[in-house]
Design a protein around this motif. Structure first.
Motif, PDB file in Angstrom:
ATOM      1  N   HIS A  15       0.746  -1.269  -0.067  1.00 35.69           N
ATOM      2  CA  HIS A  15      -0.038   0.088  -0.019  1.00 35.69           C
ATOM      3  C   HIS A  15       0.905   1.201   0.230  1.00 35.69           C
ATOM      4  O   HIS A  15       2.006   1.237   0.212  1.00 35.69           O
ATOM      5  N   LYS A  16       0.149   2.393  -0.340  1.00 40.63           N
ATOM      6  CA  LYS A  16       0.997   3.660  -0.380  1.00 40.63           C
ATOM      7  C   LYS A  16       0.597   4.705   0.548  1.00 40.63           C
ATOM      8  O   LYS A  16      -0.802   4.741   0.589  1.00 40.63           O
ATOM      9  N   ALA A  17       1.135   5.489   1.394  1.00 38.77           N
ATOM     10  CA  ALA A  17       0.509   6.673   2.229  1.00 38.77           C
ATOM     11  C   ALA A  17       1.457   7.848   1.838  1.00 38.77           C
ATOM     12  O   ALA A  17       2.484   7.514   0.976  1.00 38.77           O
ATOM     13  N   ILE A  18       1.200   8.892   1.957  1.00 34.65           N
ATOM     14  CA  ILE A  18       1.985  10.102   1.760  1.00 34.65           C
ATOM     15  C   ILE A  18       1.978  11.047   3.106  1.00 34.65           C
ATOM     16  O   ILE A  18       1.176  10.862   4.052  1.00 34.65           O
ATOM     17  N   VAL A  19       3.010  11.786   3.083  1.00 39.70           N
ATOM     18  CA  VAL A  19       3.458  13.011   4.074  1.00 39.70           C
ATOM     19  C   VAL A  19       3.207  14.266   3.412  1.00 39.70           C
ATOM     20  O   VAL A  19       3.976  14.367   2.601  1.00 39.70           O
ATOM     21  N   LEU A  20       2.681  14.927   4.063  1.00 37.87           N
ATOM     22  CA  LEU A  20       2.557  16.553   3.613  1.00 37.87           C
ATOM     23  C   LEU A  20       3.553  17.566   4.523  1.00 37.87           C
ATOM     24  O   LEU A  20       3.600  17.088   5.530  1.00 37.87           O
ATOM     25  N   MET A  21       4.089  18.286   3.894  1.00 34.20           N
ATOM     26  CA  MET A  21       5.017  19.305   4.438  1.00 34.20           C
ATOM     27  C   MET A  21       4.559  20.778   4.202  1.00 34.20           C
ATOM     28  O   MET A  21       4.595  21.187   3.055  1.00 34.20           O
ATOM     29  N   TYR A  22       4.198  21.363   5.339  1.00 32.46           N
ATOM     30  CA  TYR A  22       3.992  22.822   5.108  1.00 32.46           C
ATOM     31  C   TYR A  22       5.082  23.289   6.102  1.00 32.46           C
ATOM     32  O   TYR A  22       6.063  22.724   6.633  1.00 32.46           O
ATOM     33  N   HIS A  23       5.306  24.727   6.006  1.00 34.83           N
ATOM     34  CA  HIS A  23       6.386  25.537   6.519  1.00 34.83           C
ATOM     35  C   HIS A  23       5.577  26.877   7.379  1.00 34.83           C
ATOM     36  O   HIS A  23       5.196  26.590   8.444  1.00 34.83           O
ATOM     37  N   ARG A  24       5.712  27.975   6.491  1.00 36.73           N
ATOM     38  CA  ARG A  24       4.910  29.155   7.072  1.00 36.73           C
ATOM     39  C   ARG A  24       3.468  29.089   6.935  1.00 36.73           C
ATOM     40  O   ARG A  24       3.011  28.407   5.924  1.00 36.73           O
ATOM     41  N   ILE A  25       2.627  29.671   7.866  1.00 33.76           N
ATOM     42  CA  ILE A  25       1.199  29.775   7.527  1.00 33.76           C
ATOM     43  C   ILE A  25       0.859  31.518   7.601  1.00 33.76           C
ATOM     44  O   ILE A  25       0.766  31.717   8.670  1.00 33.76           O
ATOM     45  N   ALA A  26       0.866  31.906   6.475  1.00 40.81           N
ATOM     46  CA  ALA A  26       0.710  33.526   6.500  1.00 40.81           C
ATOM     47  C   ALA A  26       0.568  33.878   4.854  1.00 40.81           C
ATOM     48  O   ALA A  26       0.584  33.246   4.176  1.00 40.81           O
ATOM     49  N   ASP A  27      -0.264  34.912   4.942  1.00 42.81           N
ATOM     50  CA  ASP A  27      -0.515  35.787   3.777  1.00 42.81           C
ATOM     51  C   ASP A  27       0.918  36.434   3.411  1.00 42.81           C
ATOM     52  O   ASP A  27       1.206  37.599   3.884  1.00 42.81           O
ATOM     53  N   SER A  28       1.678  35.949   2.457  1.00 47.43           N
ATOM     54  CA  SER A  28       3.093  36.536   2.219  1.00 47.43           C
ATOM     55  C   SER A  28       3.188  36.748   0.791  1.00 47.43           C
ATOM     56  O   SER A  28       3.638  35.652   0.213  1.00 47.43           O
ATOM     57  N   PRO A  29       3.178  37.713   0.281  1.00 47.20           N
ATOM     58  CA  PRO A  29       3.577  38.180  -1.371  1.00 47.20           C
ATOM     59  C   PRO A  29       4.791  37.741  -1.488  1.00 47.20           C
ATOM     60  O   PRO A  29       5.230  37.417  -2.362  1.00 47.20           O
ATOM     61  N   ALA A  30       5.753  38.002  -0.586  1.00 46.88           N
ATOM     62  CA  ALA A  30       7.369  37.938  -0.581  1.00 46.88           C
ATOM     63  C   ALA A  30       7.471  36.549  -0.250  1.00 46.88           C
ATOM     64  O   ALA A  30       7.600  36.332   0.874  1.00 46.88           O
ATOM     65  N   ASP A  31       7.723  35.539  -1.343  1.00 47.69           N
ATOM     66  CA  ASP A  31       7.951  34.246  -1.031  1.00 47.69           C
ATOM     67  C   ASP A  31       8.592  33.448  -2.176  1.00 47.69           C
ATOM     68  O   ASP A  31       7.921  32.744  -2.753  1.00 47.69           O
ATOM     69  N   VAL A  32      10.027  33.835  -2.383  1.00 49.47           N
ATOM     70  CA  VAL A  32      10.520  32.991  -3.421  1.00 49.47           C
ATOM     71  C   VAL A  32      10.557  31.507  -3.602  1.00 49.47           C
ATOM     72  O   VAL A  32      10.571  31.062  -4.496  1.00 49.47           O
ATOM     73  N   TRP A  33      10.500  30.764  -2.347  1.00 50.30           N
ATOM     74  CA  TRP A  33      10.453  29.408  -2.190  1.00 50.30           C
ATOM     75  C   TRP A  33       9.306  28.963  -1.988  1.00 50.30           C
ATOM     76  O   TRP A  33       9.205  27.790  -1.945  1.00 50.30           O
ATOM     77  N   ASP A  34       8.104  29.667  -2.289  1.00 49.46           N
ATOM     78  CA  ASP A  34       6.859  29.247  -2.161  1.00 49.46           C
ATOM     79  C   ASP A  34       6.366  28.255  -1.018  1.00 49.46           C
ATOM     80  O   ASP A  34       5.635  27.352  -0.914  1.00 49.46           O
ATOM     81  N   ILE A  35       6.870  28.799   0.295  1.00 48.06           N
ATOM     82  CA  ILE A  35       6.695  27.832   1.329  1.00 48.06           C
ATOM     83  C   ILE A  35       5.604  28.584   2.265  1.00 48.06           C
ATOM     84  O   ILE A  35       5.472  27.934   3.364  1.00 48.06           O
ATOM     85  N   ALA A  36       4.896  29.514   2.052  1.00 46.26           N
ATOM     86  CA  ALA A  36       3.965  30.272   2.655  1.00 46.26           C
ATOM     87  C   ALA A  36       2.576  29.866   2.032  1.00 46.26           C
ATOM     88  O   ALA A  36       2.284  30.077   1.037  1.00 46.26           O
ATOM     89  N   VAL A  37       1.701  29.056   2.967  1.00 45.63           N
ATOM     90  CA  VAL A  37       0.356  28.773   2.682  1.00 45.63           C
ATOM     91  C   VAL A  37      -0.487  29.920   3.385  1.00 45.63           C
ATOM     92  O   VAL A  37      -0.177  30.135   4.667  1.00 45.63           O
ATOM     93  N   SER A  38      -1.299  30.500   2.954  1.00 50.20           N
ATOM     94  CA  SER A  38      -2.328  31.407   3.585  1.00 50.20           C
ATOM     95  C   SER A  38      -3.139  30.626   4.569  1.00 50.20           C
ATOM     96  O   SER A  38      -3.392  29.390   4.554  1.00 50.20           O
TER      97      SER A  38
END
Length: 338
Positions: A15-38
């Motif tokens: 079987h297969k499972a997945i792991v999700l990875m978040y970093h910042r949780i913020a409204d952030s227009p400046a985010d070159v690595w796309d690690i901020a989720v609103s």
């Protein structure tokens, strides 16, 4: 007794499972690595995950990896680094939907008024209003030389390009973007002290002072303790200084990993037995070092499913970007079916 052949087919194929990875949780227009989720998008993601009934604690997934008995289509949620918005925003949303999550914590900025080096570098190079016309900087064995020409002073067009640019998928949109990426690539392999030494030089060149933005700071020790006391949440390791482990020798890696473990265990009074490698960076020595330091499992940033063949010190994860509900649901289905 008649045995069900499907049972054995599933056992062999896995079987297969997945792991999700978040970093910042913020409204952030400046985010070159796309690690901020609103916060809005995170809530949409959690609603979908709750309705799916697929989410399990990371510790349970680790046990399944160890026993080579992965349950199909399960999902674990993780957050990296220890940004304060994880406590201020993600915590309440996870509680609202009663979903378990693991927070991988880098200890150096916990309780300190500092930004991570990559955030400060982005602020200086891409968003300082006026920079000197040129720079020549020697970092390690590389000499970085750049003339900014008509980008010395920001204007609306340049800022728009900087906000739209994603460093992981597009070539630099401006000379400032190219300078940022070149310096970033030179600093990433270095230890924390050397990174800070070079940042001091870059601040002086740019005419900037140390000024840590609140929204880029990490949790306090007290916030980390409160997070840890909630049965939904698990606090695990992410090295002491967020070092790119693959560039360093065994002694450095061992200290970086063990110092982080000791800091977390001392402050939380709980065992820390899982680690995520910063940047997903590791070499052939790293899994053994993690095992010697008492870790039962380690996670990378390799976008791979978790299967019965997954090594317990090389478990992949999928980075979740700032996507709406429709896009997230499509990606979730794609990741699970990979």
């Amino acid at each position: 007794m008649i045995l069900n052949p499907l049972f054995y087919i599933k056992k062999v194929l896995g079987h297969k499972a997945i792991v999700l990875m978040y970093h910042r949780i913020a409204d952030s227009p400046a985010d070159v690595w796309d690690i901020a989720v609103s916060p809005k998008n995170l809530e949409a993601h959690l609603r979908i995950l709750k309705e799916s009934g697929r989410v399990i604690p990371l510790q349970k997934l680790v046990k399944e990896v160890k026993n080579k008995w992965i349950r199909s289509d399960k999902v674990a949620i993780t957050f990296d680094d220890g940004y304060a918005d994880n406590f201020a925003v993600a915590k309440s949303l996870l509680e609202k939907y009663n979903l378990p999550a693991t927070f991988f914590i880098t200890s150096i900025n916990i309780g300190m008024p500092h930004e991570f080096w990559w955030d400060e570098l982005e602020k200086i190079i891409l968003y300082t209003e006026t920079l000197p016309q040129e720079i020549e900087l020697a970092i390690a064995d590389q000499v970085i030389s750049c003339k900014l020409n008509d980008e010395t002073t920001l204007n609306d067009d340049i800022v728009t390009k900087h906000i739209a640019w994603k460093a992981y998928e597009s070539p630099p949109a401006t000379a400032r973007c190219k300078l940022f990426l070149t310096i970033w690539e030179s600093l990433q392999p270095l230890n924390h002290d050397r990174q800070q030494d070079y940042l001091t030089i870059i601040r002086q060149w740019a005419g900037c002072h140390i000024s840590a933005r609140q929204e880029y700071q990490c949790m306090s020790v007290d916030q980390l303790k409160q997070l840890s006391q909630n049965k939904l949440f698990s606090i695990q390791a992410h090295t002491a200084t967020h070092a790119a482990l693959s560039y360093h020798d065994k002694n450095f890696q061992s200290k970086e990993i063990d110092d982080n473990k000791q800091f977390l265990e001392k402050n939380l009074d709980k065992k820390v037995e899982i680690i995520a490698y910063p940047y997903g960076s590791y070499n052939s020595d790293t899994p053994g070092i993690a095992a010697d330091c008492g870790f039962k499992a380690a996670f990378t940033t390799d976008e791979e499913n978790v299967t019965n063949n997954t090594g317990k010190y090389r478990i992949g994860r999928f980075q979740v970007r700032n996507q709406d509900a429709v896009t997230f649901e499509k990606n979730l289905s794609r990741w699970i079916s990979m």
